[in-house]
Design a protein around this motif. Sequence first.
Motif, PDB file in Angstrom:
ATOM      1  N   HIS A  83       0.830  -1.206   0.000  1.00 29.49           N
ATOM      2  CA  HIS A  83       0.000   0.000   0.000  1.00 29.49           C
ATOM      3  C   HIS A  83       0.867   1.261   0.000  1.00 29.49           C
ATOM      4  O   HIS A  83       0.605   2.212  -0.744  1.00 29.49           O
ATOM      5  CB  HIS A  83      -0.937   0.008   1.203  1.00 29.49           C
ATOM      6  CG  HIS A  83      -1.814   1.228   1.283  1.00 29.49           C
ATOM      7  ND1 HIS A  83      -2.784   1.503   0.336  1.00 29.49           N
ATOM      8  CD2 HIS A  83      -1.829   2.267   2.173  1.00 29.49           C
ATOM      9  CE1 HIS A  83      -3.380   2.646   0.647  1.00 29.49           C
ATOM     10  NE2 HIS A  83      -2.814   3.129   1.751  1.00 29.49           N
ATOM     11  N   GLU A  94       2.416   1.777  -3.422  1.00 31.62           N
ATOM     12  CA  GLU A  94       1.495   2.323  -4.420  1.00 31.62           C
ATOM     13  C   GLU A  94       1.306   3.831  -4.279  1.00 31.62           C
ATOM     14  O   GLU A  94       0.896   4.499  -5.224  1.00 31.62           O
ATOM     15  CB  GLU A  94       0.143   1.613  -4.316  1.00 31.62           C
ATOM     16  CG  GLU A  94       0.198   0.168  -4.775  1.00 31.62           C
ATOM     17  CD  GLU A  94      -1.123  -0.559  -4.611  1.00 31.62           C
ATOM     18  OE1 GLU A  94      -1.456  -1.374  -5.496  1.00 31.62           O
ATOM     19  OE2 GLU A  94      -1.814  -0.311  -3.599  1.00 31.62           O
ATOM     20  N   GLN A  95       1.610   4.369  -3.133  1.00 27.25           N
ATOM     21  CA  GLN A  95       1.531   5.809  -2.932  1.00 27.25           C
ATOM     22  C   GLN A  95       2.765   6.529  -3.464  1.00 27.25           C
ATOM     23  O   GLN A  95       2.725   7.730  -3.720  1.00 27.25           O
ATOM     24  CB  GLN A  95       1.350   6.121  -1.432  1.00 27.25           C
ATOM     25  CG  GLN A  95       0.016   5.632  -0.865  1.00 27.25           C
ATOM     26  CD  GLN A  95      -0.097   5.880   0.622  1.00 27.25           C
ATOM     27  OE1 GLN A  95       0.893   5.911   1.351  1.00 27.25           O
ATOM     28  NE2 GLN A  95      -1.334   6.073   1.091  1.00 27.25           N
TER      29      GLN A  95
END
Length: 296
Positions: free
Chosen positions: A237, A240-241
């Motif tokens: 996560h 993905e940022q």
Amino acid sequence: MELKIEHLTKKYKDKTAADDVNLTITPGIWGLLGANGAGKTTLMRMIAGIMRPTSGCVKFDGVNIESLGGAYRDIFGYLPQEFGFYPEFTVQDYLEYVAALKGLTKKNTRDKIEELLTRLTLEDVRRKKIVKLSGGMKRRVGIAQALLNEPEVLILDEPTSGLDPGERVRFRNLLSEFAQNRIVLISTHIVPDVEYIAFRNAIMKDGGIVSEGTTEELVGIMEGKVWSTEMPQCDVHKAEQKAKVVNLRNISGSVVFVRYLSEEKIFPDSIEEQPRLEDLYLWLFPQEEAGKEGVR
């Protein structure tokens, strides 16, 4: 043979669907890539002569297609995203009807329909009503009608929508054979449909052509921008940022293989990967989703 698009523009009250498009299309398979809403269908409809541009023109061998009229339609084949048919038409009825509209003789009609039903594996449904066919079979009927008159110019708008992987492979092989000395333009957002068979590709975004070239030339744009690494699944996560993650794959336990796009290496131990045409597509259309294998 040449299909030349010159300063083609289509404007509506609050939107410009095609914005000063210029493209010279020569014999062979061409891919027109772009996300939904990029303007591909509008451009295709103007090339087909069924939508008038706000400005600009399309020329076939130097002559405006509006001047050619029926002579252009005689050498043209077109598969729209949705093709119309009477509800009572069977596959055979529909193909015979289209053949009559295209001026084929009875013998040519019979021979060509038999050939296409075989090539597109539609023999068993020739007497079925089109309305009762699956989405994939309807699409194959649409492909058949576009090929009936052996057109010199073939325009296909999202032709593989609804086809399963095996059907898509057979369709690509059929097109590769058909495209000898013909112009074939395939509009799609499914990159593998054109990556290996297209002679050249044009990429459309926000109504304009943003890149054009061979697959190798376009892929070259992504040199040094495609990376891969491995990381704990719990860190995905955060990854993905920081970067455009285009593929994920479980390796073992909680470790994940990550393929990402970036101007430079972002994560430790990343290695540079060989780019693909899909990478350029996702670079230009970051809102599009790539297949993230193995991760839910």
